[in-house]
Design an enzyme around this catalytic site. Structure first.
Site, short mmCIF file in Angstrom:
data_model
loop_
_atom_site.label_atom_id
_atom_site.label_comp_id
_atom_site.label_asym_id
_atom_site.label_seq_id
_atom_site.Cartn_x
_atom_site.Cartn_y
_atom_site.Cartn_z
N LYS A 186 0.85 -1.20 0.00
CA LYS A 186 0.00 0.00 0.00
C LYS A 186 0.88 1.24 0.00
O LYS A 186 1.91 1.28 0.69
CB LYS A 186 -0.91 -0.02 1.23
CG LYS A 186 -1.94 1.10 1.27
CD LYS A 186 -2.84 0.97 2.51
CE LYS A 186 -3.92 2.03 2.56
NZ LYS A 186 -4.78 1.92 3.75
N SER A 205 -10.00 -0.31 7.01
CA SER A 205 -9.38 -0.13 5.69
C SER A 205 -8.70 -1.36 5.10
O SER A 205 -8.33 -1.35 3.93
CB SER A 205 -8.37 1.02 5.74
OG SER A 205 -9.05 2.24 5.70
N SER A 219 -9.77 1.98 2.80
CA SER A 219 -8.86 2.70 1.94
C SER A 219 -7.82 1.83 1.22
O SER A 219 -7.24 2.28 0.25
CB SER A 219 -8.13 3.76 2.76
OG SER A 219 -7.28 3.15 3.70
#
Lengths: 487, 98
Positions: free
Chosen positions: A79, A178, A154
């Site tokens: 990420k 997330s 997210s």
């Protein structure tokens, strides 16, 4: 069965047995990326040459007997809020659009030490603020199960990359759901460990008391294996916890006999889609048939978790994001009048609307005159929420419920009403407030063709119970035939 | 709506947050923040008398260590991402009146 059908652990084993090389694995992933990435936009940055070079080096070390772990030679996606030395790390924000870290985050170092090979950096909601990956400054990611829908957020790029076979596993971060929510929307397994289990060093902070790194993977075995590799006590993160029980793969056992599972009645109210509800109750039934003791109970305070979370997370974000001022790194406005105006213009041009919204809310709730009424009040309610979980875990080994109220929403349908978007975090958010571990596991395919995930929540430091229950359920459910861009 | 955020408050928040908002953004922010605070006001339904605020979900203590240098000279790496710099300093707009 092709190489992309293998899980991370299966691939690691096949490389060890010389059926494949690390280079072949990377080439297969990059070929898949060539096919699907243009449509899906899972990544912000891919450095093909570096990835192939790193794969070659990993293979040399495997051949030399220096790398022997289960993830040696396996391609991984990171990420884009975790620093990677020499590789752009943007948080999907214009303000960090050109930022190249001079060091790697501790979780990334742990993976590299284990021989995993980085493909690139995955797309996310800007600074991890959002639930759909649509707040990214670099375009939305699309759901590989159906590209008309969001992947969640997210960590949407990480979840989508796993679901689309654009990687073998990924790292995400979870501040209010997330990891677990995008895992659910994309039909992969995602796990948020107990706060403090994985070092946050090098993770660009959003809400420091809530942020935790964890894996997104094809199955529970991969999740447990990755977590075992990245869990560490790190003196560079003062909230890092020294644990002796991080042999998470030892819990990959198909056995839930006698395990006490609590189902919070207050998670099954009006807002929950009937199909999702049924899928969760069916999953509970499966565990019951396998010998678990399943009971309904009242968790209480569920409706207070979201306002508590947004107060605390926004407060911490407003403080954490003060560092982006256009001086030391990142974006600087072209025109300005003096130092303060340079700060203001750089930040105003560099941050997107959702980030500004949360920074302003956070600044307000921390400001003199409002601190007690908002911020301190939220910290008190947080203590009450924690106590409610303590009471639940005095009776149950784990809590089972939905991950999100619905399956993935359509693209462009969420951002116009922030509070409505925040409500989709209702089942995941309290887990972060209480520092608990949680896992999201695909349990059914809805009539619209999208995956439904079930969430299991454990008491602090009890990941092994979650892994055992999730592994058992996964074995019982078998292949859910979720389909998608590659199927 | 119980919380009405006025222009003055938004300007104050802009100062605290180091953000320069356009008039349009200010109007939007006023509405957004009022709605969010109304929503957060739900917490006032709960009696929190006598409850200790909890900053961390479980006990954490200060981590102390000797103040020893463990890394080398990192000035080059530190400056590598600076938008404007000299060989050994960050450049910022002038802050003194000459």
């Amino acid at each position: 069965m092709g190489i992309l059908d293998l899980t991370a652990v299966q691939l690691g084993k096949a490389i060890k047995e010389k059926k494949y090389t690390a280079l072949e694995a990377m080439e297969a992933v990059l070929e898949q990326i060539d096919k699907t990435e243009e449509d899906l936009n899972c990544y912000v940055t891919i450095d093909k040459e570096a990835a192939l070079e790193a794969a070659k080096k990993a293979q040399e070390k495997i051949d030399a007997g220096e790398l022997t772990g289960p993830l040696a030679g396996v391609p991984v996606a990171i990420k884009d809020n975790m620093c990677t030395k020499g590789m752009k790390t943007t948080c999907s924000s214009k303000i960090l659009g050109n930022f190249i870290p001079q060091f790697s985050s501790e979780a990334v170092i742990k993976l590299e030490e284990a021989g995993a090979v980085i493909i690139g950096k995955t797309n996310m909601d800007e600074f991890a603020m959002g639930s759909t990956t649509e707040t990214s400054a670099f375009g939305a990611t699309k759901n590989p199960r159906n590209p008309e829908y969001v992947p969640g957020g997210s960590s949407g790029g990480s979840a989508a990359a796993v679901a689309a076979d654009e990687c073998f596993f990924a790292l995400g971060s979870d501040t209010g759901g997330s990891i677990r929510q995008p895992a659910s929307y994309c039909g992969v397994v995602g796990m948020k460990p107990t706060y403090g289990t994985v070092s946050r060093y090098g993770l660009i902070a959003y809400g420091s008391s809530l942020d935790q790194i964890g894996p997104l993977a094809k199955d529970v075995t991969d999740c447990a294996t990755v977590l075992e590799v990245i869990a560490s006590h790190d003196c560079k993160d003062s909230t890092s916890v020294k644990r002796e029980d991080t042999d998470f793969t030892s819990a990959l056992v198909k056995d839930v006999a006698g395990m006490k599972v609590g189902i919070p009645r207050d998670y099954f109210t009006d807002g929950l889609d009937t199909e999702v509800k049924q899928a969760i109750l069916d999953a509970a039934k499966k565990l019951e048939e396998a010998g678990a003791i399943v009971e309904e109970f009242d968790l209480s305070l569920v409706d207070y978790a979201i306002p508590t979370y947004y107060t605390i997370a926004a407060a911490e974000a407003s403080s954490n994001l003060e560092r982006f001022d256009g001086v030391k790194y990142g974006y600087r406005a072209k025109e300005y009048d003096g130092l303060h105006n340079m700060y203001k213009k750089s930040r105003s041009e560099g941050f997107g609307p959702e980030v500004k919204r949360r920074i302003m809310l956070g600044s307000f709730v921390l400001s003199s005159g409002y601190y007690d009424a908002y911020y301190l009040k939220a910290l008190k309610v947080k203590a009450m929420i924690k106590k409610a979980f303590d009471e639940a875990f005095s009776k149950y080994d784990l809590i089972l419920g939905p991950v999100a109220p619905t399956t993935a929403p359509k693209l462009d349908s969420s951002l116009s009403d922030p509070i409505k978007m925040y409500l989709s975090d209702i089942y995941t958010i309290s887990v972060n407030l209480a520092g608990l571990p949680g896992i999201s596991l695909p349990c059914a395919k809805a009539s619209n063709g999208l995956p439904i995930g079930v969430q299991m929540i454990g008491n602090v430091f009890e990941e092994k119970k979650l892994i055992r229950a999730a592994y058992t359920l996964e074995q019982i459910l078998g292949d859910l035939e979720l389909g998608g861009v590659r199927a | 709506m119980a919380n009405v955020i006025d222009d003055e408050t938004i300007d104050y928040v802009g100062i605290l947050a180091e953000l320069e908002l356009s008039d349009e953004e200010k109007e939007q922010a006023k509405g957004d923040m009022s709605r969010m605070l109304d929503y957060i006001d739900k917490l006032n339904e709960l009696d929190t008398t006598g409850i200790e605020p909890m900053s961390h979900a479980f006990a954490v203590s200060n981590v102390m260590r000797e103040d020893l240098v463990t890394n080398g000279d990192g000035s080059e790496a530190t400056l590598a991402n600076a938008p404007e710099k000299t060989d050994d300093t960050f450049i910022v707009p002038k802050t003194t009146i000459s």
